[in-house]
Design an enzyme around this catalytic site. Structure first.
Site, PDB file in Angstrom:
ATOM      1  N   GLU A 170      -2.096  -1.704 -19.596  1.00 50.62           N
ATOM      2  CA  GLU A 170      -1.854  -1.843 -21.024  1.00 50.62           C
ATOM      3  C   GLU A 170      -0.859  -0.794 -21.526  1.00 50.62           C
ATOM      4  O   GLU A 170       0.025  -1.082 -22.347  1.00 50.62           O
ATOM      5  CB  GLU A 170      -3.171  -1.699 -21.804  1.00 50.62           C
ATOM      6  CG  GLU A 170      -4.229  -2.712 -21.421  1.00 50.62           C
ATOM      7  CD  GLU A 170      -5.186  -2.211 -20.348  1.00 50.62           C
ATOM      8  OE1 GLU A 170      -6.394  -2.455 -20.490  1.00 50.62           O
ATOM      9  OE2 GLU A 170      -4.738  -1.579 -19.365  1.00 50.62           O
TER      10      GLU A 170
ATOM     11  N   HIS B 178      -2.407   3.019 -17.029  1.00 51.09           N
ATOM     12  CA  HIS B 178      -2.978   1.698 -16.822  1.00 51.09           C
ATOM     13  C   HIS B 178      -1.990   0.615 -17.275  1.00 51.09           C
ATOM     14  O   HIS B 178      -0.973   0.899 -17.906  1.00 51.09           O
ATOM     15  CB  HIS B 178      -4.294   1.574 -17.581  1.00 51.09           C
ATOM     16  CG  HIS B 178      -5.410   2.364 -16.969  1.00 51.09           C
ATOM     17  ND1 HIS B 178      -6.718   2.278 -17.396  1.00 51.09           N
ATOM     18  CD2 HIS B 178      -5.411   3.260 -15.940  1.00 51.09           C
ATOM     19  CE1 HIS B 178      -7.477   3.073 -16.661  1.00 51.09           C
ATOM     20  NE2 HIS B 178      -6.706   3.689 -15.781  1.00 51.09           N
TER      21      HIS B 178
ATOM     22  N   ALA C  91      -6.771 -12.093  16.588  1.00 58.67           N
ATOM     23  CA  ALA C  91      -5.891 -13.149  17.090  1.00 58.67           C
ATOM     24  C   ALA C  91      -6.565 -13.765  18.301  1.00 58.67           C
ATOM     25  O   ALA C  91      -7.154 -13.051  19.124  1.00 58.67           O
ATOM     26  CB  ALA C  91      -4.527 -12.588  17.465  1.00 58.67           C
TER      27      ALA C  91
ATOM     28  N   LEU D  52      -3.892   2.507  14.914  1.00 58.47           N
ATOM     29  CA  LEU D  52      -4.470   1.998  13.656  1.00 58.47           C
ATOM     30  C   LEU D  52      -3.744   2.521  12.424  1.00 58.47           C
ATOM     31  O   LEU D  52      -4.353   2.727  11.375  1.00 58.47           O
ATOM     32  CB  LEU D  52      -5.972   2.317  13.571  1.00 58.47           C
ATOM     33  CG  LEU D  52      -6.851   1.803  14.711  1.00 58.47           C
ATOM     34  CD1 LEU D  52      -8.319   2.120  14.436  1.00 58.47           C
ATOM     35  CD2 LEU D  52      -6.670   0.308  14.930  1.00 58.47           C
TER      36      LEU D  52
END
Length: 347
Positions: A52, A50, A156, A208
């Site tokens: 930290e 993580h 679009a 995709l």
């Protein structure tokens, strides 16, 4: 303000985990001693250390930790998951002060990490740039509070608000340019799943996948009620996990799963329930006026990106309509304008 300066750096760092941290939230951390940053890190990839831990490991003189402050955009975890609790590490390293952007909405944490730090006699400050930190993990929050993926709509449209010509075959109208098309692939890499309807799959034969950007291809989703789509389509090439929502059971094929749903009922809640159960935290909806408009009409979306092409089509398939009441920001990429809508659902 000093605390906000370091928290902004946490947010900046956290964004580096956009394509790889999910289903974990993006988190950044900074260790400060005597007004200087001596360590920083972010959550790079799910299952790995993580933020930290990475920030603390980067400190070259560990003895300084005993008189440092650690800034972290999200409450340190207090439970054993794929990694040990970060709150325990902060306590072990005797870091006296912790500044937290926002509390973790995840039920296994939800204030427990903060309480553990306070019980250990640490000075804890919560809520620095809280809204910005919550926005950073909006996908994580949506998934865990609404029990569905975070949904992004994308299309679009021409200058006269069409997305395609009327056609029964042939190639689709290309409204994006090569550079904005690259941004589409970036969006795909940032999402867990991508969805199109039957007609888009049939007419456009999309793959995709992520080809023009670095990252994993999302899980592909297609609606095929009558199972009439050709097995020769790119969607059925088996290269990427593909979910097919259909009316009747069908035996699975290589990397392709058929999920029966009740088409006599609203299908979107059924699909969202399944995606949530599969742990798919974010969904990009790319295809077709009918599918996109169904999400809009159901108010089942969180963000929408609309590329505005200068081309005129004069007739054809009308673009979806979000309505005038939803505000949007105008953004510019590679000489093109984009309307970026945000549905304000998170407090």
């Amino acid at each position: 303000m000093e605390e906000e300066k370091y928290m902004r750096r946490c947010i900046q760092l956290a964004q580096n985990g956009l394509c790889n941290a999910a289903p974990n939230p993006m988190v950044g951390a900074v260790v400060v001693c005597d007004g200087k940053i001596i360590g920083e890190g972010y959550h790079v990839r799910c299952g790995e250390a993580h933020a930290e831990v990475n920030a603390i490991r980067s400190v070259k003189e560990p003895s300084l930790l005993k008189r440092s402050t650690i800034y972290v955009s999200l409450e340190p975890c207090s439970h054993y998951g794929k990694t040990p609790p970060c709150a325990d590490l902060i306590i072990e390293k005797q870091i006296p002060r912790i500044v937290i952007g926002c509390q973790d909405p995840f039920a296994k944490v939800a204030g427990r990490g903060i309480q553990k730090l306070k019980d250990a006699g640490r000075e804890v400050t919560v809520g620095v740039l809280e809204q910005e930190c919550r926005n950073l993990i909006r996908r994580f929050i949506t998934f865990h509070t609404l029990h569905r993926p975070y949904i992004t709509l994308k299309w679009a449209e021409s200058a006269d608000r069409y997305i395609d010509n009327f056609r029964e075959g042939g190639k689709p109208v290309i409204l994006s340019n090569p550079l904005t098309s690259m941004l589409v692939h970036k969006k795909r890499a940032e999402h867990s799943a991508i969805m199109v309807g039957t007609r888009t799959a049939e007419l456009d034969n999309p793959g995709l996948t992520v080809r023009n950007w670095q990252g994993r291809s999302p899980v592909r989703i297609v609606i095929d009620r009558k199972q009439k789509l050709s097995p020769e389509l790119h969607l059925f090439d088996g290269n990427v996990r593909t979910l097919v929502f259909t009316e009747k059971p069908h035996s699975p094929q290589s990397n392709i799963e058929y999920i029966p749903i009740d088409f006599r009922q609203n299908i979107l809640p059924q699909i969202m329930e399944y995606l949530y159960a599969q742990g798919l935290q974010s969904l990009l909806v790319e295809g077709g006026n009918i599918l996109l408009q169904s999400f809009i009409d159901a108010e089942l979306w969180d963000e929408a990106f609309v590329e505005e092409s200068p081309s005129m089509l004069f007739s054809g398939v009308k673009a979806p309509e979000i309505g005038d009441k939803i505000p949007y920001a105008n953004e510019q990429y590679f000489g093109r304008s984009f309307r970026h809508y945000t549905a304000a659902r998170l407090s």
